[in-house]
Design a protein around this motif. Sequence first.
Motif, short mmCIF file in Angstrom:
data_model
loop_
_atom_site.label_atom_id
_atom_site.label_comp_id
_atom_site.label_asym_id
_atom_site.label_seq_id
_atom_site.Cartn_x
_atom_site.Cartn_y
_atom_site.Cartn_z
N TYR A 10 0.84 -1.21 0.00
CA TYR A 10 0.00 0.00 0.00
C TYR A 10 0.87 1.26 0.00
O TYR A 10 0.55 2.25 -0.65
N GLU A 11 2.00 1.21 0.72
CA GLU A 11 2.90 2.37 0.73
C GLU A 11 3.46 2.60 -0.66
O GLU A 11 3.49 3.72 -1.16
N GLN A 12 3.89 1.52 -1.32
CA GLN A 12 4.46 1.63 -2.67
C GLN A 12 3.40 2.07 -3.68
O GLN A 12 3.66 2.89 -4.55
N TYR A 13 2.21 1.51 -3.54
CA TYR A 13 1.13 1.81 -4.49
C TYR A 13 0.79 3.30 -4.47
O TYR A 13 0.55 3.92 -5.49
N GLU A 14 0.83 3.87 -3.28
CA GLU A 14 0.47 5.29 -3.13
C GLU A 14 1.47 6.18 -3.86
O GLU A 14 1.10 7.23 -4.36
N ILE A 15 2.73 5.75 -3.95
CA ILE A 15 3.75 6.63 -4.56
C ILE A 15 4.20 6.13 -5.93
O ILE A 15 5.03 6.75 -6.55
N ALA A 16 3.61 5.00 -6.41
CA ALA A 16 4.10 4.41 -7.66
C ALA A 16 4.08 5.41 -8.81
O ALA A 16 3.10 6.08 -9.03
N ARG A 17 5.20 5.46 -9.52
CA ARG A 17 5.28 6.37 -10.67
C ARG A 17 5.51 5.59 -11.95
O ARG A 17 5.66 6.17 -13.00
N SER A 18 5.62 4.27 -11.86
CA SER A 18 5.90 3.49 -13.06
C SER A 18 4.60 3.11 -13.77
O SER A 18 3.79 3.98 -14.09
N ASP A 19 4.38 1.83 -14.03
CA ASP A 19 3.19 1.39 -14.76
C ASP A 19 1.92 1.84 -14.05
O ASP A 19 0.99 2.34 -14.67
N ASP A 20 1.86 1.62 -12.75
CA ASP A 20 0.66 1.99 -12.00
C ASP A 20 0.40 3.49 -12.08
O ASP A 20 -0.75 3.92 -12.14
N GLY A 21 1.48 4.28 -12.06
CA GLY A 21 1.33 5.73 -12.11
C GLY A 21 0.64 6.16 -13.40
O GLY A 21 -0.27 6.99 -13.39
N LEU A 22 1.06 5.56 -14.52
CA LEU A 22 0.46 5.91 -15.81
C LEU A 22 -1.00 5.45 -15.86
O LEU A 22 -1.88 6.19 -16.28
N LYS A 23 -1.24 4.24 -15.39
CA LYS A 23 -2.63 3.72 -15.39
C LYS A 23 -3.53 4.58 -14.52
O LYS A 23 -4.66 4.88 -14.88
N LYS A 24 -3.00 4.98 -13.37
CA LYS A 24 -3.80 5.81 -12.46
C LYS A 24 -4.16 7.14 -13.14
O LYS A 24 -5.29 7.61 -13.03
N ALA A 25 -3.16 7.73 -13.82
CA ALA A 25 -3.39 9.03 -14.47
C ALA A 25 -4.43 8.90 -15.59
O ALA A 25 -5.34 9.73 -15.71
N LEU A 26 -4.31 7.84 -16.40
CA LEU A 26 -5.25 7.66 -17.51
C LEU A 26 -6.66 7.40 -16.98
O LEU A 26 -7.65 7.94 -17.49
N GLU A 27 -6.75 6.58 -15.95
CA GLU A 27 -8.06 6.26 -15.39
C GLU A 27 -8.70 7.50 -14.76
O GLU A 27 -9.89 7.75 -14.91
N HIS A 28 -7.87 8.29 -14.09
CA HIS A 28 -8.39 9.50 -13.44
C HIS A 28 -8.93 10.47 -14.48
O HIS A 28 -10.00 11.08 -14.31
N SER A 29 -8.21 10.59 -15.57
CA SER A 29 -8.65 11.49 -16.63
C SER A 29 -9.98 11.01 -17.24
O SER A 29 -10.91 11.80 -17.47
N ALA A 30 -10.11 9.69 -17.45
CA ALA A 30 -11.37 9.13 -17.99
C ALA A 30 -12.50 9.33 -16.99
O ALA A 30 -13.65 9.62 -17.37
N PHE A 31 -12.18 9.21 -15.72
CA PHE A 31 -13.18 9.38 -14.65
C PHE A 31 -13.73 10.81 -14.66
O PHE A 31 -14.93 11.04 -14.60
N GLU A 32 -12.81 11.78 -14.78
CA GLU A 32 -13.23 13.18 -14.79
C GLU A 32 -14.11 13.46 -16.00
O GLU A 32 -15.11 14.18 -15.91
N GLU A 33 -13.74 12.87 -17.13
CA GLU A 33 -14.51 13.04 -18.36
C GLU A 33 -15.93 12.48 -18.18
O GLU A 33 -16.92 13.08 -18.56
N LEU A 34 -15.98 11.30 -17.55
CA LEU A 34 -17.26 10.62 -17.34
C LEU A 34 -18.18 11.44 -16.42
O LEU A 34 -19.39 11.49 -16.60
#
Length: 126
Positions: A10-34
């Motif tokens: 959970y500590e790593q997930y909160e700060i992840a900047r690799s694959d998870d970071g990109l997925k989080k950003a894309l999902e967040h952007s789609a969420f805002e659009e929705l």
Amino acid sequence: MKINYPTSWYEQYEIARSDDGLKKALEHSAFEELLAGFACHGDSLDIGTATGRYMRVATELGFTAFGIDNSIHAVSATREYISHLGIPTERVQLMDGADMDFENERFRLVTCMMSTISHSYDYFAI
Ligand SMILES: C[S@@+](CC[C@H](N)C(=O)[O-])C[C@H]1O[C@@H](n2cnc3c(N)ncnc32)[C@H](O)[C@@H]1O
């Protein structure tokens, strides 16, 4: 299938900047659009909230955010992160998304983000 992540995940997930970071950003952007044009108020529920990310997002949007996770490590991590924003810590509960204890139509918005549903042994129950 129940996956048990340790506290360190959970500590790593909160700060992840690799694959998870990109997925989080894309999902967040789609969420805002929705949600564009959606009246953001009332209670929201985030299922499998992990570190409470979407409790925090929902709070920023104007919802009264609640969350559940079936991992005690997730509930502890979420309580820590939401407390910094003044969100009452009892709003996150240890609960199975396949066996929730809320009345019907209680929530105006329900989220289940970052493939959380794929962790479930019973997709249809969630
Ligand atoms: C990939 S992480 C979730 C990430 C989080 N939704 C986010 O977007 O930041 C998956 C989380 O779902 C939780 N989980 C898995 N199955 C669950 C279930 N049946 N009920 C509640 N939580 C569950 C796990 O304990 C874990 O914390």
